[in-house]
Design a protein around this motif. Structure first.
Motif, short mmCIF file in Angstrom:
data_model
loop_
_atom_site.label_atom_id
_atom_site.label_comp_id
_atom_site.label_asym_id
_atom_site.label_seq_id
_atom_site.Cartn_x
_atom_site.Cartn_y
_atom_site.Cartn_z
N ARG A 185 -34.71 39.98 33.20
CA ARG A 185 -35.15 40.46 34.50
C ARG A 185 -34.81 39.40 35.54
O ARG A 185 -33.64 39.19 35.82
N ARG A 186 -35.80 38.74 36.09
CA ARG A 186 -35.51 37.80 37.17
C ARG A 186 -34.46 36.77 36.78
O ARG A 186 -33.59 36.44 37.53
N ASN B 58 -39.77 52.18 43.28
CA ASN B 58 -40.80 52.18 42.23
C ASN B 58 -40.25 52.42 40.84
O ASN B 58 -40.84 53.14 40.03
N LEU B 59 -39.10 51.81 40.54
CA LEU B 59 -38.61 51.85 39.16
C LEU B 59 -39.53 50.98 38.32
O LEU B 59 -40.21 50.10 38.83
N PHE B 60 -39.53 51.23 37.00
CA PHE B 60 -40.38 50.43 36.12
C PHE B 60 -39.62 49.17 35.73
O PHE B 60 -38.64 49.23 35.00
N PRO B 61 -40.06 48.00 36.22
CA PRO B 61 -39.24 46.79 36.09
C PRO B 61 -39.12 46.29 34.64
O PRO B 61 -38.21 45.53 34.33
N HIS B 62 -40.05 46.70 33.77
CA HIS B 62 -40.02 46.18 32.40
C HIS B 62 -39.15 47.05 31.49
O HIS B 62 -39.02 46.75 30.31
N ALA C 81 -34.20 45.08 38.37
CA ALA C 81 -34.06 43.94 39.27
C ALA C 81 -32.62 43.45 39.36
O ALA C 81 -32.28 42.66 40.24
N LEU D 195 -30.90 37.83 36.93
CA LEU D 195 -30.57 38.09 38.32
C LEU D 195 -30.16 36.79 39.00
O LEU D 195 -29.24 36.75 39.80
N GLN E 175 -46.75 45.51 31.83
CA GLN E 175 -46.48 44.57 32.93
C GLN E 175 -47.68 43.66 33.19
O GLN E 175 -47.54 42.46 33.42
N ILE F 217 -46.69 51.99 31.17
CA ILE F 217 -46.20 51.42 32.43
C ILE F 217 -47.03 50.22 32.88
O ILE F 217 -46.50 49.14 33.12
N ALA G 141 -45.59 56.14 40.70
CA ALA G 141 -44.36 56.62 40.07
C ALA G 141 -44.67 57.24 38.71
O ALA G 141 -44.13 58.27 38.34
N ARG H 45 -34.06 59.48 37.66
CA ARG H 45 -35.29 59.48 36.87
C ARG H 45 -36.13 60.73 37.16
O ARG H 45 -36.67 61.36 36.24
N ALA H 46 -36.22 61.08 38.45
CA ALA H 46 -36.98 62.28 38.80
C ALA H 46 -36.29 63.53 38.26
O ALA H 46 -36.94 64.44 37.74
N PHE I 47 -39.43 57.67 46.00
CA PHE I 47 -40.24 56.89 46.93
C PHE I 47 -39.37 55.99 47.81
O PHE I 47 -38.24 55.64 47.44
N ALA J 298 -46.39 60.57 39.32
CA ALA J 298 -45.48 61.59 39.85
C ALA J 298 -44.62 62.18 38.73
O ALA J 298 -44.13 63.29 38.85
N LEU J 299 -44.41 61.41 37.65
CA LEU J 299 -43.62 61.93 36.54
C LEU J 299 -44.47 62.78 35.60
O LEU J 299 -43.97 63.29 34.61
N GLY K 158 -47.38 51.33 43.72
CA GLY K 158 -46.20 52.18 43.52
C GLY K 158 -45.91 52.46 42.07
O GLY K 158 -45.40 53.53 41.72
N GLN K 159 -46.24 51.52 41.19
CA GLN K 159 -46.02 51.73 39.76
C GLN K 159 -46.93 52.84 39.22
O GLN K 159 -46.51 53.68 38.44
N MET L 285 -40.31 63.21 42.41
CA MET L 285 -40.58 62.46 43.65
C MET L 285 -39.74 61.20 43.72
O MET L 285 -39.60 60.48 42.73
#
Lengths: 249, 370
Positions: B363-364, A94-98, A142, B367, B282, B278, B263, A156-157, A90, B266-267, B259-260, A88
């Protein structure tokens, strides 16, 4: 349950309510292996919900849904088995940010498919090359642009080697200049023979790859047809109105 | 020439940069200038007398309280701390054996330091902790390797505080995660049970829980069965901390976008994998400040065990003061205890700030640099 047709997805008389709101009404719909289907329709027509039923992100209240011969019901194991075969993508990526890009891709194959780490990483790098983003493997989501993130999400899918790919408005959250890079990846995937259900308003994409266009309105499938027929000579007034709205500007 | 006319054109002054700094930081507006003056006045009135009391006129020599009596009123009696430090650190642990809790404290600190390094966040760290804690208990109880047995009724002081706090947090934190997940569960029975537990425990003071554990619990146990007093206190504290930590963790869980979850689902990830791989990484990262806040509060709350007759750091200080020769040196004693508490709590606070920064890196942060 014995598989009787070539269909990989079958919906029979499916109804779904959100509280009082009747989102899907009597959906009968099937998808053959290798078929590419574009689903369009005005907002609130139930198109996203229909796609989300297929991997049980939403549950239906009436009717029957079969995916790859397995019936979707409350059985958690069956749901997880189906989700392994259905990828799927989206709207909001909805990637995993960590996790890094590479870790985003290897997570499910190693934990769900029990693939050895080395193998999962090789597969991930192959897929990242395929979506033309291999050089970003060690970055965090990010740090990528929207288009890059969505391509990572597609990879990823694909890392789960799914039989079906669902796309829920994959380009709607993107800046215009990034839409093409995502669509190109999707067109390539279609050419390779993937079974795809794509909720989108990108009519160019629909013309290029779709075997069928499904038009939905107010929770019903109003019309289905080959793209050239649907776009040049829609049969219903609702479809005509919708097309004039999205193509009019 | 007045200073006022100089400050109009500070660049021409010798040492003009210092004046500029003063203007920019301490006198940049009328209220700031007033605040600076008030604080300077208070510092002038309070700091020199304190230094005089704490250092210049202080009595450090041990050998009875006579010297302290002579300095009473104008000098601190650190002799009391020197005299009683072993009681404050180790409580009523047998005097000749006090190297054992001493070593235990060092072991605890070593465990904290090792665990604070992210390079050490590997599976083997769990074994290091198991081994370390086993060693600490072996040292404290003894009864083997020629170490005389010391019953835990006699454990006390800083060592007892560290045991209660470390075990309390180590047990309460994982349990609180389960409790928080339970409170957000889709199963009504699980959810209701977790809500009732959390609300019930949060609704009563820790003291009453400790009383229940020490006084009421034994009444309900069948005769012949007894649970150690220290263990009972520890369980009560874990139960208490769990409820608070669970709410902190729940706050973190709620901040993770839907969404997390989708996602991950869905996997094909199962519930536990979705949570462990996941959602929790976080959620816990964003919960670090309130989590550490609760840890710090819990560390200090361990001092409440005094009411059921356990001698932790603070109660050891208090008991030491009951000796007639040393009564009246409460300020020194409590300052010393405060210093120890502060050292531990401040380290936790600083460490949590560093951890937050480290985890945000990549991360942030990056960026923003690009």
């Amino acid at each position: 349950m014995i598989l009787t047709s070539a269909a990989i997805i079958e919906m029979k008389g499916v109804d779904k309510w959100f509280g009082e709101f009747h989102v899907l009404r009597g959906i009968d719909f099937s998808v053959a292996r290798g078929e590419k289907i574009v689903i369009c329709g005005p907002s609130g027509s139930g198109k996203s919900t229909m796609v989300r039923l297929i991997n049980r992100l939403e549950s239906h209240q009436r009717g029957q849904i079969l995916v790859d011969g397995i019936e979707l019901a409350d059985d958690v194991k069956a749901i997880e088995a189906i989700r392994r075969e259905v990828g799927m993508v989206f709207q909001q990526f909805n990637l995993f940010p960590h996790l890094t890009v590479l870790q985003n891709l290897t997570l499910a194959p190693t934990w769900v498919r029990r693939m050895p780490k080395r193998e999962a990483e090789e597969l991930a790098m192959q897929l990242l090359k395929r979506v033309r983003i291999a050089e970003q493997a060690d970055k965090y989501p990010a740090q990528l642009s929207g288009g890059q993130q969505q391509r990572v999400a597609i990879a990823r899918a694909l890392a789960m080697r799914p039989k079906v790919m669902l796309f829920d408005e994959p380009t709607s959250a993107l800046d215009p200049e990034m839409i093409k890079e995502v669509l190109d990846v999707m067109i390539e995937l279609a050419r390779e023979g993937m079974t795809m259900l794509v909720v989108t308003h990108e009519m160019g994409f629909a013309r290029t790859v779709a075997d069928r266009v499904v038009f939905m309105d107010r929770g019903e499938i109003v019309e289905t047809g080959k793209p050239q027929e649907f776009f040049s000579a829609p049969k219903t007034d609702r479809a005509k109105l919708f097309l004039s709205q999205i193509l009019g500007h | 020439m007045s200073a006022a006319s100089d400050s109009v054109a500070p660049r021409r002054l010798p040492g003009g940069r210092a004046v500029e700094w003063l203007r920019a930081n301490l006198f940049y507006s009328v209220p700031s200038a007033l605040a600076t003056l008030v604080l300077l006045y208070l510092a002038w009135r309070l700091v020199p007398p304190f230094i005089e009391w704490a250092f210049v006129n202080a009595v450090w020599r041990t050998g009875g309280s006579a010297a302290c009596r002579a300095a009473a009123g104008h000098g601190a009696c650190w002799a009391y701390i020197v005299e009683k430090h072993r009681f404050i650190l180790f409580g009523t642990y047998p005097y000749a054996q006090q190297w054992r809790p001493g070593l235990g404290i060092l072991l605890f600190i070593a465990l904290y330091v090792v665990s604070s390094r992210r390079a050490c966040w590997r599976p083997w760290l769990a074994w290091v902790w198991l081994g370390g804690l086993a060693l600490i208990f072996l040292l404290m109880w003894g009864g083997v390797l020629g170490l005389p047995y010391v019953e835990d009724e006699r454990w006390g002081g800083l060592m007892l505080t560290l045991i209660l706090a470390t075990f309390g947090i180590a047990a309460a934190f994982p349990l609180s995660i389960l409790l928080a997940l339970g409170r957000r569960s889709s199963m009504p029975a699980v959810r209701t049970a977790c809500v009732i537990y959390i609300e019930l425990i949060r609704g009563v003071p820790l003291i009453s829980l400790l009383f229940m554990a020490s006084v009421m619990l034994p009444l309900f146990l069948p005769s012949g069965v007894s649970i150690d007093k220290l263990l009972r206190a520890q369980i009560a504290m874990v139960m208490f901390a769990m409820a608070y930590l669970a709410e902190v963790v729940r706050g973190g869980l709620q901040a993770i976008p839907g969404g997390q979850y989708e996602a991950a689902e869905a996997l094909g990830l199962s519930y536990w994998r979705k949570m462990l791989l996941i959602v929790l990484p976080q959620a816990l990262r964003i919960s670090i400040p309130p989590l550490v806040n609760t840890f710090i509060a819990f560390f200090k709350d361990t001092s409440l065990v005094v009411i059921i007759g356990l001698f932790d750091l603070l109660s050891a200080v208090k008991v030491g003061l009951e000796e007639p020769a040393w009564s009246g040196y409460g300020i020194e004693a409590y300052l010393f205890a405060a210093l120890i508490y502060f050292a531990f709590c401040f380290s936790m606070s600083r460490y949590s700030q560093r951890l937050e920064r480290d985890l945000a890196r990549g991360r942030r942060h990056i960026l923003r640099e690009e």
